[in-house]
Design an enzyme around this catalytic site. Sequence first.
Site, PDB file in Angstrom:
ATOM      1  N   TYR A   1      19.844  -1.652  32.082  1.00 62.96           N
ATOM      2  CA  TYR A   1      20.329  -2.725  32.837  1.00 62.96           C
ATOM      3  C   TYR A   1      19.061  -3.517  33.630  1.00 62.96           C
ATOM      4  O   TYR A   1      19.379  -4.561  33.725  1.00 62.96           O
ATOM      5  CB  TYR A   1      21.061  -2.230  34.139  1.00 62.96           C
TER       6      TYR A   1
ATOM      7  N   LYS B   1      21.361  10.904  24.780  1.00 63.94           N
ATOM      8  CA  LYS B   1      21.578  10.440  23.133  1.00 63.94           C
ATOM      9  C   LYS B   1      20.284  10.766  22.490  1.00 63.94           C
ATOM     10  O   LYS B   1      19.441   9.925  22.017  1.00 63.94           O
ATOM     11  CB  LYS B   1      21.730   9.020  23.197  1.00 63.94           C
TER      12      LYS B   1
ATOM     13  N   ASP C   1      28.251  10.735  22.973  1.00 70.99           N
ATOM     14  CA  ASP C   1      29.407  10.594  22.198  1.00 70.99           C
ATOM     15  C   ASP C   1      30.526  12.188  22.494  1.00 70.99           C
ATOM     16  O   ASP C   1      31.820  11.801  22.754  1.00 70.99           O
ATOM     17  CB  ASP C   1      29.010  10.486  20.857  1.00 70.99           C
TER      18      ASP C   1
ATOM     19  N   ASP D   1      27.933   4.405  33.318  1.00 67.77           N
ATOM     20  CA  ASP D   1      28.856   3.173  33.684  1.00 67.77           C
ATOM     21  C   ASP D   1      30.193   3.454  32.726  1.00 67.77           C
ATOM     22  O   ASP D   1      31.239   3.276  33.439  1.00 67.77           O
ATOM     23  CB  ASP D   1      28.436   1.790  33.219  1.00 67.77           C
TER      24      ASP D   1
ATOM     25  N   ASP E   1      34.306   4.962  33.845  1.00 69.78           N
ATOM     26  CA  ASP E   1      35.555   4.459  33.915  1.00 69.78           C
ATOM     27  C   ASP E   1      36.562   5.387  33.151  1.00 69.78           C
ATOM     28  O   ASP E   1      37.460   5.367  33.487  1.00 69.78           O
ATOM     29  CB  ASP E   1      35.389   3.093  33.115  1.00 69.78           C
TER      30      ASP E   1
HETATM   31  C1  IPM Z   1      30.059  -0.709  37.979  1.00 66.54           C
HETATM   32  C2  IPM Z   1      30.379  -2.146  37.375  1.00 66.54           C
HETATM   33  C3  IPM Z   1      28.937  -2.764  37.392  1.00 66.54           C
HETATM   34  C4  IPM Z   1      27.937  -1.981  36.583  1.00 66.54           C
HETATM   35  C5  IPM Z   1      29.131  -4.240  37.106  1.00 66.54           C
HETATM   36  C6  IPM Z   1      29.892  -5.241  37.819  1.00 66.54           C
HETATM   37  C7  IPM Z   1      27.723  -4.916  36.926  1.00 66.54           C
HETATM   38  O1  IPM Z   1      30.846  -1.982  36.201  1.00 66.54           O
HETATM   39  O2  IPM Z   1      29.689  -0.611  39.128  1.00 66.54           O
HETATM   40  O3  IPM Z   1      30.552   0.254  37.308  1.00 66.54           O
HETATM   41  O4  IPM Z   1      28.130  -2.229  35.247  1.00 66.54           O
HETATM   42  O5  IPM Z   1      27.248  -1.220  36.951  1.00 66.54           O
HETATM   43 MG    MG Z   2      31.627  -0.090  35.575  1.00 66.30          MG
END
Ligand code: IPM
Ligand code: MG
Length: 352
Positions: free
Chosen positions: A136, A186, A218, A242, A246
Amino acid sequence: MRIAVMAGDGIGPEVTAEAVRVLEALALPELELVEAEVGGAAYKRHGHPLPEVTLEAARSSDAILFGAVGDPSCDALERRLRPEQAILGLRRELGLFANLRPAKVFPGLEGASALRPEIARAIDLLIVRELNGDVYFGDKGTRRLDDGRRQGWDLMSYAEDEVRRIAHVAFRAAQGRRRRLTSVDKANVLETSQLWRDVVCEVAADYPDVALEHLYVDNAAMQLVRDPGQFDVIVTGNLFGDILSDQASMCVGSIGLLASAALGERRTAHGAFGLYEPIHGSAPDIAGQNRANPMAAILSLAMLLRHSLGLEGEARRVEAAVARALGDGVRGADLGGSAGTRALGDAVLERL
Ligand code: IPM
Ligand code: MG
């Protein structure tokens, strides 16, 4: 205590407004709220997604209640002016390196998970995501190769102190839970990950009471849908965290239910300075339609009460009110119901 409220873009203002109503209902003494603009909203007014006034509001506060950033109308801007840079800039400028992303299935919501209910029921995990390093924040760019082809590149790296401090956060979190820590990397391919793994092993010596295991990312992604109940605390780098967070949200049933805290080293009178945000993002497709679920924002407020204001009792009251609303069958569109953003906020407030 001063709280900076940064509602941002898309559904950010709608969901944050409900969290603020809950905060106001708690009627805490000596609490000051300051609003500040971020993301596309800030760009449109100040020409920058994270203007100096907003950074200043952040620095002079004890905590930040954050909505979301991201606005498709800004997609063509150069990267440094895009809304996402606001959250990345806040994380970096404020040294918020530890991202806590809890994922737990609420009773009654097992059927909403993308997984079978008997698998989903067992989910109670915490992802500790490193937030200040990795690919990042490494050097990045696009260039022309000698033969004229365009190439994009991003440097992935972690210094040992960066790994060590997040490892300590994760081990301590595990000590307060079921004492199991899974470090995700990884290391079979990446040097960055090999160093990560070595340092996590070194830090483990300080925590003999925590059982540590390592998984390749993975395999971790697979285990998270095969048997998520096996996880207690997961610690991982910025990019893997990240993605896995999700994924964890869908295992829980809706991304509209997942809260997060970003903490650093700065202390407040009663806890740690932090930024609190729902993990769902700005969801521009449903913005302004009273369809967003404010529960993730309200649960983020609960984390703020706990970590920055030292108000564990109030944090639990808020979490219990959300759980009761869900237990009573209150559902927004994200969970196949019809309650709008405001009605969902009302439902939580009534139970509070
Ligand atoms: C998160 C989001 C952010 C990230 C984006 C909006 C930059 O996806 O907080 O998970 O990638 O960290
Ligand atoms: Mg995110």
